[in-house]
Design an enzyme around this catalytic site. Structure first.
Site, short mmCIF file in Angstrom:
data_model
loop_
_atom_site.label_atom_id
_atom_site.label_comp_id
_atom_site.label_asym_id
_atom_site.label_seq_id
_atom_site.Cartn_x
_atom_site.Cartn_y
_atom_site.Cartn_z
N ASP A 1 -17.82 34.31 27.23
CA ASP A 1 -17.47 34.32 28.65
C ASP A 1 -15.96 34.46 28.78
O ASP A 1 -15.24 34.43 27.79
CB ASP A 1 -17.95 33.04 29.34
CG ASP A 1 -17.34 31.79 28.73
OD1 ASP A 1 -16.22 31.43 29.13
OD2 ASP A 1 -17.96 31.19 27.83
N GLU B 1 -26.00 28.43 17.31
CA GLU B 1 -24.89 28.86 16.47
C GLU B 1 -25.20 28.78 14.97
O GLU B 1 -24.46 29.34 14.16
CB GLU B 1 -23.64 28.03 16.79
CG GLU B 1 -23.13 28.29 18.19
CD GLU B 1 -21.99 27.38 18.61
OE1 GLU B 1 -21.22 27.78 19.50
OE2 GLU B 1 -21.87 26.27 18.05
#
Length: 237
Positions: A201, A13
């Protein structure tokens, strides 16, 4: 002058942002490395906090106390709680709340998700940062950004019934594991914040399969948005 604190939970990230930063100076504190430097022309401090709310809150406090940041952005991935949000889409926080904090049994004056001692269940993001983050997201992935609530808890959500429970409790657009901890700490320090999340997701029975596949793509997209936000903030100074 703006000095932006940027927090991501995992290496994936923050690696894109670190690769774009100039004049990096690393400082280690409380087990995390804080990189001071310049991103898109703006003074920033980038840190990988580690997974979970406590790690995230700890890094916010260090950013405030030791690095003098004026604004905070949290970048990373999340599970979708909204049918209209697909993998790779973006969410900008209107506010953030916990889905795993519950004191209403001992005092029914508290709502589920509310932290005792606070007058709010959801911690509001800064209006100007929200507008700027939305514009930055749209510049990276036009037509695929929503503004709304983010729900946080120390759980990876991968069961449909748990997902539905979180939606009914919070009405959030996505769920992850750090945002509300960052929001609460920034709120208490009176430092403007915004959370930017890319969907990795669907936070349901498919999550265990989809997350490893799409994590890196979503994380890098979110990092692009964060770099674009830094550029906008610099231009507005």
């Amino acid at each position: 002058m703006i000095k932006l604190g940027i927090i991501g939970a995992m290496e994936v990230e923050v690696e894109t942002l670190l690769g774009q930063m100039e004049h990096q100076t690393p400082t280690q504190k409380a087990g995390s490395v804080f990189y001071e430097g310049i991103l898109s022309g703006l003074p920033v401090v980038v840190v990988r906090c580690g997974v979970g709310k406590v790690n995230a809150a700890l890094c916010v406090q260090i950013l405030c106390d030791c690095f003098g940041v004026t604004h905070i952005v949290n970048t990373g991935v999340a599970g979708s709680l909204c049918a209209e949000l697909d993998i790779g889409d973006l969410v900008v926080s209107r506010d953030a709340m916990y889905h795993d904090f519950d004191c209403h049994v001992i005092n029914d004056a508290y709502q589920v998700g509310q932290v005792p001692g606070f007058d709010t269940v959801a911690f509001p993001a800064d209006d100007d940062l929200v507008k700027d983050a939305f514009a930055a997201a749209e510049s990276v992935n036009p037509g695929h950004t929503r503004i709304g609530r983010i729900a946080s808890g120390d759980q990876f959500i991968c069961q449909k019934d748990k997902k539905q429970w979180i939606v009914s409790l919070t009405q959030a657009l996505c769920t992850e594991m750090e945002g509300a901890g960052i929001a609460q700490t920034a709120y208490r320090n009176k430092v403007p914040f915004v959370i930017i999340r890319a969907i990795s997701d669907k936070a349901d029975d498919s999550a265990e399969m989809d997350y490893p596949t799409f994590e890196k793509i979503a994380a890098h997209r979110c990092a692009q948005v964060t770099a674009s936000l830094a550029r906008q903030l610099k231009q507005a100074e």
